[in-house]
Design a protein around this motif. Sequence first.
Motif, PDB file in Angstrom:
ATOM      1  N   ARG A 135       3.562 -27.625 -14.871  1.00 19.04           N
ATOM      2  CA  ARG A 135       3.366 -29.070 -15.043  1.00 19.04           C
ATOM      3  C   ARG A 135       1.876 -29.384 -15.032  1.00 19.04           C
ATOM      4  O   ARG A 135       1.076 -28.629 -14.495  1.00 19.04           O
ATOM      5  CB  ARG A 135       4.038 -29.838 -13.912  1.00 19.04           C
ATOM      6  CG  ARG A 135       5.534 -29.733 -13.927  1.00 19.04           C
ATOM      7  CD  ARG A 135       6.120 -30.472 -12.730  1.00 19.04           C
ATOM      8  NE  ARG A 135       7.535 -30.607 -12.895  1.00 19.04           N
ATOM      9  CZ  ARG A 135       8.125 -31.694 -13.389  1.00 19.04           C
ATOM     10  NH1 ARG A 135       7.424 -32.730 -13.741  1.00 19.04           N
ATOM     11  NH2 ARG A 135       9.431 -31.739 -13.509  1.00 19.04           N
ATOM     12  N   THR A 136       1.552 -30.514 -15.615  1.00 13.63           N
ATOM     13  CA  THR A 136       0.175 -30.984 -15.607  1.00 13.63           C
ATOM     14  C   THR A 136       0.166 -32.501 -15.548  1.00 13.63           C
ATOM     15  O   THR A 136       1.183 -33.143 -15.806  1.00 13.63           O
ATOM     16  CB  THR A 136      -0.593 -30.469 -16.851  1.00 13.63           C
ATOM     17  OG1 THR A 136      -1.972 -30.766 -16.679  1.00 13.63           O
ATOM     18  CG2 THR A 136      -0.088 -31.094 -18.124  1.00 13.63           C
ATOM     19  N   THR A 137      -0.968 -33.052 -15.222  1.00 14.31           N
ATOM     20  CA  THR A 137      -1.120 -34.503 -15.173  1.00 14.31           C
ATOM     21  C   THR A 137      -2.197 -34.897 -16.170  1.00 14.31           C
ATOM     22  O   THR A 137      -3.233 -34.243 -16.256  1.00 14.31           O
ATOM     23  CB  THR A 137      -1.540 -34.962 -13.761  1.00 14.31           C
ATOM     24  OG1 THR A 137      -0.535 -34.536 -12.843  1.00 14.31           O
ATOM     25  CG2 THR A 137      -1.711 -36.459 -13.692  1.00 14.31           C
ATOM     26  N   VAL A 138      -1.931 -35.950 -16.912  1.00 14.39           N
ATOM     27  CA  VAL A 138      -2.891 -36.453 -17.887  1.00 14.39           C
ATOM     28  C   VAL A 138      -3.156 -37.914 -17.554  1.00 14.39           C
ATOM     29  O   VAL A 138      -2.228 -38.667 -17.265  1.00 14.39           O
ATOM     30  CB  VAL A 138      -2.340 -36.342 -19.327  1.00 14.39           C
ATOM     31  CG1 VAL A 138      -3.345 -36.837 -20.332  1.00 14.39           C
ATOM     32  CG2 VAL A 138      -1.910 -34.926 -19.632  1.00 14.39           C
ATOM     33  N   THR A 139      -4.416 -38.302 -17.601  1.00 15.49           N
ATOM     34  CA  THR A 139      -4.797 -39.686 -17.331  1.00 15.49           C
ATOM     35  C   THR A 139      -5.322 -40.317 -18.615  1.00 15.49           C
ATOM     36  O   THR A 139      -6.106 -39.703 -19.337  1.00 15.49           O
ATOM     37  CB  THR A 139      -5.896 -39.729 -16.244  1.00 15.49           C
ATOM     38  OG1 THR A 139      -5.412 -39.018 -15.102  1.00 15.49           O
ATOM     39  CG2 THR A 139      -6.232 -41.148 -15.862  1.00 15.49           C
ATOM     40  N   TYR A 167      -2.707 -45.771 -23.324  1.00 18.03           N
ATOM     41  CA  TYR A 167      -1.360 -45.597 -22.784  1.00 18.03           C
ATOM     42  C   TYR A 167      -0.405 -46.641 -23.367  1.00 18.03           C
ATOM     43  O   TYR A 167       0.739 -46.318 -23.708  1.00 18.03           O
ATOM     44  CB  TYR A 167      -1.360 -45.679 -21.260  1.00 18.03           C
ATOM     45  CG  TYR A 167      -0.030 -45.272 -20.687  1.00 18.03           C
ATOM     46  CD1 TYR A 167       0.311 -43.929 -20.566  1.00 18.03           C
ATOM     47  CD2 TYR A 167       0.913 -46.222 -20.310  1.00 18.03           C
ATOM     48  CE1 TYR A 167       1.545 -43.539 -20.081  1.00 18.03           C
ATOM     49  CE2 TYR A 167       2.146 -45.848 -19.824  1.00 18.03           C
ATOM     50  CZ  TYR A 167       2.457 -44.505 -19.711  1.00 18.03           C
ATOM     51  OH  TYR A 167       3.692 -44.127 -19.245  1.00 18.03           O
ATOM     52  N   PRO A 171       6.347 -39.258 -21.798  1.00 24.54           N
ATOM     53  CA  PRO A 171       6.224 -37.808 -21.608  1.00 24.54           C
ATOM     54  C   PRO A 171       6.881 -36.999 -22.733  1.00 24.54           C
ATOM     55  O   PRO A 171       6.335 -35.974 -23.149  1.00 24.54           O
ATOM     56  CB  PRO A 171       6.937 -37.557 -20.273  1.00 24.54           C
ATOM     57  CG  PRO A 171       6.797 -38.854 -19.546  1.00 24.54           C
ATOM     58  CD  PRO A 171       6.912 -39.907 -20.600  1.00 24.54           C
TER      59      PRO A 171
END
Length: 56
Positions: free
Chosen positions: A7-11, A17, A32
Amino acid sequence: MPTKKPRTTVTFDQEDYEELEQWAESEFRSVPQLILVIVKKALIERRASKQKEKNE
């Protein structure tokens, strides 16, 4: 059952957005899910480009 996929997080900037939300909604996807589709498409294109370079 929990997934073992990494998993990863993207801002994102708020404006970006919101645009992703609109895009996802137009395709009946979640944000997602849309991001996953975009990344997979980019990886396919990258692999094809690398393969083309390799064959030249």
